[in-house]
Write an enzyme that holds these catalytic residues in place. Structure first.
Site, PDB file in Angstrom:
ATOM      1  N   GLU A 120       0.649  -1.577   0.344  1.00 25.22           N
ATOM      2  CA  GLU A 120       0.595  -0.089  -0.348  1.00 25.22           C
ATOM      3  C   GLU A 120       0.866   1.673  -0.117  1.00 25.22           C
ATOM      4  O   GLU A 120       1.943   0.986   1.101  1.00 25.22           O
ATOM      5  CB  GLU A 120      -0.170   0.291   1.159  1.00 25.22           C
ATOM      6  CG  GLU A 120      -2.089  -1.649   1.510  1.00 25.22           C
ATOM      7  CD  GLU A 120      -2.669  -1.400   2.170  1.00 25.22           C
ATOM      8  OE1 GLU A 120      -2.795  -0.201   2.483  1.00 25.22           O
ATOM      9  OE2 GLU A 120      -3.357  -2.300   2.518  1.00 25.22           O
ATOM     10  N   CYS A 138       3.541   8.492   0.756  1.00 23.77           N
ATOM     11  CA  CYS A 138       3.705   7.614   1.440  1.00 23.77           C
ATOM     12  C   CYS A 138       4.544   5.821   0.973  1.00 23.77           C
ATOM     13  O   CYS A 138       2.971   5.811   0.792  1.00 23.77           O
ATOM     14  CB  CYS A 138       2.517   7.717   2.453  1.00 23.77           C
ATOM     15  SG  CYS A 138       2.777   6.637   3.513  1.00 23.77           S
ATOM     16  N   CYS A 145       4.286  -5.658   9.366  1.00 20.45           N
ATOM     17  CA  CYS A 145       5.621  -5.106  10.264  1.00 20.45           C
ATOM     18  C   CYS A 145       6.102  -5.776  11.576  1.00 20.45           C
ATOM     19  O   CYS A 145       4.699  -6.151  11.961  1.00 20.45           O
ATOM     20  CB  CYS A 145       5.153  -3.504  10.513  1.00 20.45           C
ATOM     21  SG  CYS A 145       5.975  -2.381  12.056  1.00 20.45           S
ATOM     22  N   CYS A 149       3.092  -2.006  17.584  1.00 15.69           N
ATOM     23  CA  CYS A 149       3.014  -0.839  18.278  1.00 15.69           C
ATOM     24  C   CYS A 149       1.260  -1.238  18.035  1.00 15.69           C
ATOM     25  O   CYS A 149      -0.071  -1.421  17.075  1.00 15.69           O
ATOM     26  CB  CYS A 149       2.362   0.143  17.256  1.00 15.69           C
ATOM     27  SG  CYS A 149       5.026   0.137  17.313  1.00 15.69           S
ATOM     28  N   CYS A 152      -1.737   0.649  15.977  1.00 21.22           N
ATOM     29  CA  CYS A 152      -1.521   0.785  14.596  1.00 21.22           C
ATOM     30  C   CYS A 152      -1.954  -0.140  13.112  1.00 21.22           C
ATOM     31  O   CYS A 152      -2.019  -1.360  14.350  1.00 21.22           O
ATOM     32  CB  CYS A 152       0.142   0.631  14.214  1.00 21.22           C
ATOM     33  SG  CYS A 152       0.273   0.966  12.738  1.00 21.22           S
ATOM     34  N   SER A 252       9.096   8.269  16.066  1.00 17.61           N
ATOM     35  CA  SER A 252       7.574   8.289  16.434  1.00 17.61           C
ATOM     36  C   SER A 252       7.586   7.938  17.728  1.00 17.61           C
ATOM     37  O   SER A 252       8.231   6.834  18.708  1.00 17.61           O
ATOM     38  CB  SER A 252       6.974   6.821  15.918  1.00 17.61           C
ATOM     39  OG  SER A 252       7.111   7.346  14.495  1.00 17.61           O
ATOM     40  N   ASN A 254       5.035   9.029  20.353  1.00 20.84           N
ATOM     41  CA  ASN A 254       3.596   9.277  20.686  1.00 20.84           C
ATOM     42  C   ASN A 254       3.627   8.489  22.139  1.00 20.84           C
ATOM     43  O   ASN A 254       2.098   8.333  22.456  1.00 20.84           O
ATOM     44  CB  ASN A 254       3.250   7.658  20.156  1.00 20.84           C
ATOM     45  CG  ASN A 254       4.179   7.875  18.778  1.00 20.84           C
ATOM     46  OD1 ASN A 254       3.194   8.729  17.959  1.00 20.84           O
ATOM     47  ND2 ASN A 254       4.095   6.839  17.970  1.00 20.84           N
ATOM     48  N   CYS A 376      -2.783   7.640   8.313  1.00 21.19           N
ATOM     49  CA  CYS A 376      -1.664   7.625   9.389  1.00 21.19           C
ATOM     50  C   CYS A 376      -2.763   5.846  10.466  1.00 21.19           C
ATOM     51  O   CYS A 376      -3.203   6.276  10.905  1.00 21.19           O
ATOM     52  CB  CYS A 376      -1.105   7.772  10.110  1.00 21.19           C
ATOM     53  SG  CYS A 376       0.230   9.602   9.550  1.00 21.19           S
TER      54      CYS A 376
HETATM   55  N1  SAH Z   1       7.694   2.035  11.606  1.00 23.81           N
HETATM   56  C1  SAH Z   1       7.318   3.793  10.955  1.00 23.81           C
HETATM   57  C2  SAH Z   1       6.425   3.897   9.953  1.00 23.81           C
HETATM   58  C3  SAH Z   1       5.168   3.591  10.149  1.00 23.81           C
HETATM   59  S1  SAH Z   1       3.960   4.632  10.888  1.00 23.81           S
HETATM   60  C4  SAH Z   1       7.491   4.388  12.229  1.00 23.81           C
HETATM   61  O1  SAH Z   1       6.615   4.265  13.794  1.00 23.81           O
HETATM   62  O2  SAH Z   1       7.556   5.748  12.459  1.00 23.81           O
HETATM   63  C5  SAH Z   1       3.829   6.322  10.575  1.00 23.81           C
HETATM   64  C6  SAH Z   1       3.305   7.264  11.011  1.00 23.81           C
HETATM   65  O3  SAH Z   1       2.261   6.754  11.481  1.00 23.81           O
HETATM   66  C7  SAH Z   1       4.272   7.068  12.680  1.00 23.81           C
HETATM   67  O4  SAH Z   1       4.315   8.372  13.277  1.00 23.81           O
HETATM   68  C8  SAH Z   1       3.077   6.350  13.307  1.00 23.81           C
HETATM   69  O5  SAH Z   1       3.422   6.283  15.383  1.00 23.81           O
HETATM   70  C9  SAH Z   1       1.709   6.702  13.043  1.00 23.81           C
HETATM   71  N2  SAH Z   1       0.894   5.796  13.167  1.00 23.81           N
HETATM   72  C10 SAH Z   1       0.385   4.349  13.399  1.00 23.81           C
HETATM   73  N3  SAH Z   1      -0.863   4.463  13.954  1.00 23.81           N
HETATM   74  C11 SAH Z   1      -1.549   5.027  13.629  1.00 23.81           C
HETATM   75  C12 SAH Z   1      -2.692   5.694  13.985  1.00 23.81           C
HETATM   76  N4  SAH Z   1      -3.545   4.748  14.296  1.00 23.81           N
HETATM   77  N5  SAH Z   1      -2.867   6.759  13.730  1.00 23.81           N
HETATM   78  C13 SAH Z   1      -2.414   7.839  13.679  1.00 23.81           C
HETATM   79  N6  SAH Z   1      -0.940   8.115  13.150  1.00 23.81           N
HETATM   80  C14 SAH Z   1      -0.667   6.625  12.807  1.00 23.81           C
END
Ligand code: SAH
Length: 394
Positions: A120, A138, A145, A149, A152, A252, A254, A376
């Site tokens: 994707e 993107c 992955c 997390c 996600c 990230s 968070n 995201c």
């Molecule tokens: N693995 C990498 C890149 C993929 S995620 C990383 O962790 O950075 C890309 C971004 O989307 C990250 O900043 C992540 O924290 C964010 N993200 C993941 N799940 C999300 C969600 N459900 N809502 C909003 N942002 C999210």
């Protein structure tokens, strides 16, 4: 190749792939086998990347047919926003060969083409001054992955496999020539953890920034990581090389503290926030490029006043003597079966105000593509997720 005695010998030499190699590597890899030599190799490479023209008349000295492996776009989904269309597209790549069709009909979610996977990617419109529109692409670095997390969508799939250099560059090509959107920026924020596939991520950036190829500016590329410290250190060393110093890094984060971060991001148990901060301090800072710290705002998890204060204290060493960091607040996009709601508009604005009160440079990432499951953290093929249920015993 047929030899004099009529026997067929195995062909060990592979014709160079313009999606996996930089221009110089591509030209050298022909090894004198291309009629027309180096100028012809340059022409093939440049016309493919710069104009989308696939050569049909390539002649090799020893008669091996030359075919370029092109991206296979299987679906394109659009969502109209005030800033332009968000376009999510899927490219098909080879599977792992480890999946087999289910025998029970309720689990039989495989396509007839059982051993393929979908990657994707999302084209996101941005409005600059004077209503000038540009796009950020993107890209995914893996299918699925391994990071787990909890907020996600991609994590729910587990890791299926890492993508090759070609499959990463294919996503840029597909956006540019199949979807018809030439992106200004590329962010490695799609599926996967780039640090878990760092060699291929670095090599794909080398192709994407090649002046005779896609020619995307290094300063317009950002690698986003869950916070794998050894990976950041490796990329830091790489970013000190000529031509690489403007590469962008996003972390990230968070969460404002280890307790919360470990509860939503398992990686934090191996790489706690203090180590992560040191890696961020050591990231080579050049010009005006700022390190981006991403903060997914999840109501009831990390959105209180006290969290804003703790987060600011954590980031402060990165913000002085001069601002080195830009905080990006991302309203949580609920994944499928999410235990948390999205934050309200007021909750998001409130948190940003607190961070600004704390003197941390902060921006909000606008939510785009939610209806496509293209925002995201929403990338993840439900079918593939179920597929893991029918994976062959290893
Ligand atoms: N693995 C990498 C890149 C993929 S995620 C990383 O962790 O950075 C890309 C971004 O989307 C990250 O900043 C992540 O924290 C964010 N993200 C993941 N799940 C999300 C969600 N459900 N809502 C909003 N942002 C999210």
């Amino acid at each position: 190749m047929a030899s004099d005695n009529g026997h067929t010998e195995p062909v060990a030499w592979h014709a160079p792939d313009p999606f996996s190699l930089t221009h110089n590597q591509f030209v050298d890899a022909w090894d004198g086998k291309l009629i027309g030599g180096k100028p012809r190799a340059t022409e093939i490479f440049s016309r493919l990347h710069r104009e989308g023209i696939v050569p049909t008349d390539v002649v090799l000295r020893d008669g091996i047919p030359y075919q370029i492996n092109m991206p296979d776009v299987v679906r394109t989904l659009r969502e109209t926003t005030s800033e332009g269309d968000v376009v999510k597209f899927l490219t098909r790549v080879k599977g792992t060969g480890r999946l087999k069709p289910s025998t029970t009909s309720s689990l039989n979610v495989l396509n007839s083409d059982a051993d393929s996977l979908e990657v994707e990617s999302v084209c996101i419109p941005m409005l600059a001054r004077m209503q000038h529109r540009f796009y950020t692409l993107c890209v995914s670095s893996q299918v699925g992955c391994a990071m787990g997390c909890t907020f996600c969508e991609t994590a729910q799939m587990g890791l299926i496999r890492s993508l090759t250099v070609r499959e990463i560059v294919h996503q840029w090509f597909a956006a540019t020539y199949h979807v018809g959107i030439r992106p200004k920026n590329i962010v490695f924020m799609g599926m996967g953890e780039p640090m878990d596939n760092l060699d291929n991520v670095i090599d794909s950036i080398a192709v994407l920034t090649d002046h005779r190829g896609p020619a995307v500016a290094m300063s317009n590329i950002t690698v986003s990581t869950v916070g794998r410290v050894e990976g950041i250190e490796r990329l830091s060393r790489h970013a000190k090389q000529p031509g690489w110093h403007r590469l962008g890094l996003a972390i990230s984060l968070n969460a404002p503290n280890d307790e919360i971060r470990s509860s939503i991001m398992p990686i934090n148990r191996a790489s706690p926030m203090e180590d992560l901060r040191q890696a961020m301090i050591d990231w080579p800072q050049k010009g005006n490029t700022k390190l981006c710290v991403e903060y997914v705002l999840i109501p009831g998890v990390n959105n209180e006043r006290e969290h804003a204060r703790e987060l600011a204290n954590y980031l402060r060493p990165l913000s002085s003597p001069k601002p080195h960091v830009m905080l990006n607040v991302i309203p949580y996009n609920p994944r499928r079966n999410s235990p948390w709601p999205a934050p309200t508009e007021e909750q998001t604005e409130q948190f940003i105000d607190w961070m600004i009160e704390e003197s941390i440079p902060t921006r909000r990432r606008r939510t785009k593509g939610r209806t496509l499951m293209g925002a995201c953290g929403q990338l993840g093929n439900e079918k593939i997720r179920n597929r893991t249920l029918v994976e062959a015993e290893s």
